[in-house]
Design a protein around this motif. Structure first.
Motif, short mmCIF file in Angstrom:
data_model
loop_
_atom_site.label_atom_id
_atom_site.label_comp_id
_atom_site.label_asym_id
_atom_site.label_seq_id
_atom_site.Cartn_x
_atom_site.Cartn_y
_atom_site.Cartn_z
N ASN A 32 0.82 -1.21 0.00
CA ASN A 32 0.00 0.00 0.00
C ASN A 32 0.86 1.26 0.00
OD1 ASN A 32 -2.47 -1.35 -0.02
ND2 ASN A 32 -2.55 -1.50 2.22
N TYR A 55 -14.32 6.53 10.82
CA TYR A 55 -14.62 5.85 9.56
C TYR A 55 -15.65 4.73 9.74
CZ TYR A 55 -11.37 8.51 6.81
OH TYR A 55 -10.76 9.56 6.13
N SER A 58 -4.71 0.70 7.76
CA SER A 58 -4.73 0.38 6.33
C SER A 58 -5.41 -0.96 6.04
CB SER A 58 -3.30 0.37 5.77
OG SER A 58 -2.47 -0.50 6.51
N PHE A 88 -8.45 -1.27 6.70
CA PHE A 88 -9.82 -0.83 6.48
C PHE A 88 -10.34 -1.43 5.17
CE2 PHE A 88 -12.61 2.89 5.04
CZ PHE A 88 -13.70 2.47 5.79
N TYR A 131 -10.24 0.77 2.09
CA TYR A 131 -9.03 1.59 2.01
C TYR A 131 -8.80 2.12 0.59
CZ TYR A 131 -4.03 2.68 1.96
OH TYR A 131 -2.82 3.31 1.79
N LYS A 177 -5.15 7.95 2.53
CA LYS A 177 -4.32 6.74 2.52
C LYS A 177 -2.98 6.98 3.19
CE LYS A 177 -6.26 4.84 -1.77
NZ LYS A 177 -5.99 4.53 -3.19
N PHE A 232 -3.37 7.07 6.93
CA PHE A 232 -3.57 5.72 7.46
C PHE A 232 -2.25 4.97 7.54
CE2 PHE A 232 -8.26 4.35 7.09
CZ PHE A 232 -8.71 5.61 7.43
#
Length: 456
Positions: A21, A67, A134, A136, A139, A147, A150
């Motif tokens: 990521n 969130y 991350s 999530f 995401y 991002k 996170f």
């Protein structure tokens, strides 16, 4: 160990999903550089590492809650949203194509099942304090800035925890090397012959003298009114282990800025290899008090002058959740300058005899010296060598002392710790053959303190 090695060690424990990521965000710098910047922030911060962890985790949970509420709000009040971003966007796609495979490779038979399944995944993520931001479920639907935030929270969590564990590495115990250069500690003695004197304020002090190679080592106990004098027996293997456990639990930043160490009593008992029964707590507190009231005078017997003083703690304060130790200048200087020898906690717990718990540090220091200077791991020890760093009972004859030494060496052999073999070459000389250091020991026991490196 240098900072490059530290960054490399942290990189190895970062999950592949976070690395992937991070790379997808394309921030213009590498993950290595990001880790290095976080380490520098730790070094520059006025906060302790524990506080950094607490604050980062708090912000992480606040972000998760926000969130999670976004997701649930979208489900509960769909009419308020012009465009869906989370579960309801998946429901829209499902309604358009019932063969749609939702985020997380979940195949649902109905919109209701899709909502239920995904809601549970997001709820679990939110409630799990150890889960990464991350992770999530949605995401990929976030903006680049979201991002990045996170990922940075996650990376900080990993780096902070790594540094904290290095600072409080309960697998390794630190030992002040100077403790093994004088006969400060010895086998536990009951009712020793203590002398009494008055200090400059007229208060009673009790002391015990040991001769050592033109040096007199005097252990002094400063008593408070009403103290039980029986508590002030000579320093033994328990006291040595306790001092080492206390300094091994130091928080680097608190120690460097205020000369204080905070330790929880259960942590100390765990390091000492003891259970948390009430009797062990009582013994622990008695030995803490003994150390706080003790200091050592190293006296030159030629002119009867004190060469230097070794003391441990200038003050000890018991609080509800921890004990705070005000470290003496002598102890602080030796720790700060890394004049220490390291051993594994599990090795210390193998020994029953006080003498073994004292000898292990001296033998380890000698073994480290052999490794550092590429010398033979076989060393000859004269009986007199042992008297220079062990305080024997004055009443014990030489043959009884030697018998205790050999019994202790057998304990090393039986536990396969540090000593591979030994043999008596004469009445006074013992040849000891140490195990060579393994690559793991070289890494664990010879590396420099990491938080010191961050400041270089």
């Amino acid at each position: 160990m240098n900072n490059f090695q530290l960054v490399e060690d942290i990189y190895k424990i970062i999950p592949e999903t976070i690395i992937h990521n991070f790379d997808l965000i394309k921030l213009g710098y590498t993950l290595d550089r990001c880790i290095s910047c976080v380490l520098q922030d730790i070094a520059d911060s006025n906060e302790f590492i524990k506080d950094l962890i607490i604050n980062n985790n708090k912000r992480k949970q606040q972000t998760k809650k926000r969130y999670y509420n976004y997701v649930m709000n979208e489900i509960d009040y769909p009419e308020k949203h012009k465009k869906f971003k989370y579960i309801m966007s998946e429901v829209e796609l499902f309604n358009e194509n019932s063969m749609y495979v939702a985020t997380g490779l979940i195949v649902a038979e109905s919109p209701e099942q899709l909502i239920e399944t995904h809601s549970e995944i997001v709820r679990t993520w939110y409630e799990d304090k150890n889960s990464f931001l991350s992770n999530f479920l949605f995401y990929t639907s976030l903006t680049k800035k979201q991002k990045t935030n996170f990922i940075m929270y996650d990376i900080k969590s990993i780096v902070y925890q790594f540094i904290y564990e290095q600072q409080t590495n309960i697998d390794v115990i630190d030992h002040i090397s100077a403790f093994s250069q004088n006969p400060i500690y010895g086998v536990a003695q009951r009712n020793p012959d203590l002398n009494m004197r008055k200090d400059i304020h007229g208060r009673s002090e009790y002391y015990l003298d040991v001769d050592s190679n033109e040096t007199l080592v005097r252990t002094v106990f400063a008593a408070d009114p009403g103290d039980n004098i029986k508590l002030f027996c000579p320093l033994d293997g328990y006291d040595l282990s306790l001092v080492n456990c206390i300094i091994s639990l130091r928080d680097i930043k608190l120690f460097n800025t205020s000369k204080k160490i905070r330790a929880k009593q259960p942590e100390l008992l765990n390091l000492l290899g003891l259970t948390d029964g009430s009797r062990n707590y009582k013994i622990l507190q008695e030995h803490i008090k003994k150390l706080s009231h003790s200091y050592i005078e190293i006296i030159d017997t030629l002119d009867n002058k004190v060469k230097h003083i070794i003391n441990f703690f200038q003050g000890v304060h018991f609080y509800e959740n921890y004990v705070e130790f005000d470290v003496s200048d002598w102890l602080y200087d030796h720790i700060f300058n890394m004049q220490i020898t390291k051993i594994y906690k599990k090795q210390l717990h193998m020994f029953r005899y006080d003498l073994s718990k004292i000898l292990i540090y001296r033998f380890q220091a000698d073994r480290m010296h052999c490794h550092k200077h590429n010398l033979s791991y076989t060393i000859n020890y004269n009986y007199r060598d042992f008297t220079y760093f062990i305080r024997f009972n004055k009443k014990d004859p030489k043959n009884k002392r030697m018998k205790k030494i050999l019994r202790s060496l057998d304990e090393f052999i039986n536990n396969q710790v540090i000593i591979e073999s030994y043999k008596k070459l004469s009445e006074n000389v013992i040849e000891i053959n140490f195990y060579p250091l393994t690559s793991k020991e070289i890494y664990d026991l010879t590396k420099t303190n990491k938080m010191t490196l961050l400041k270089e």
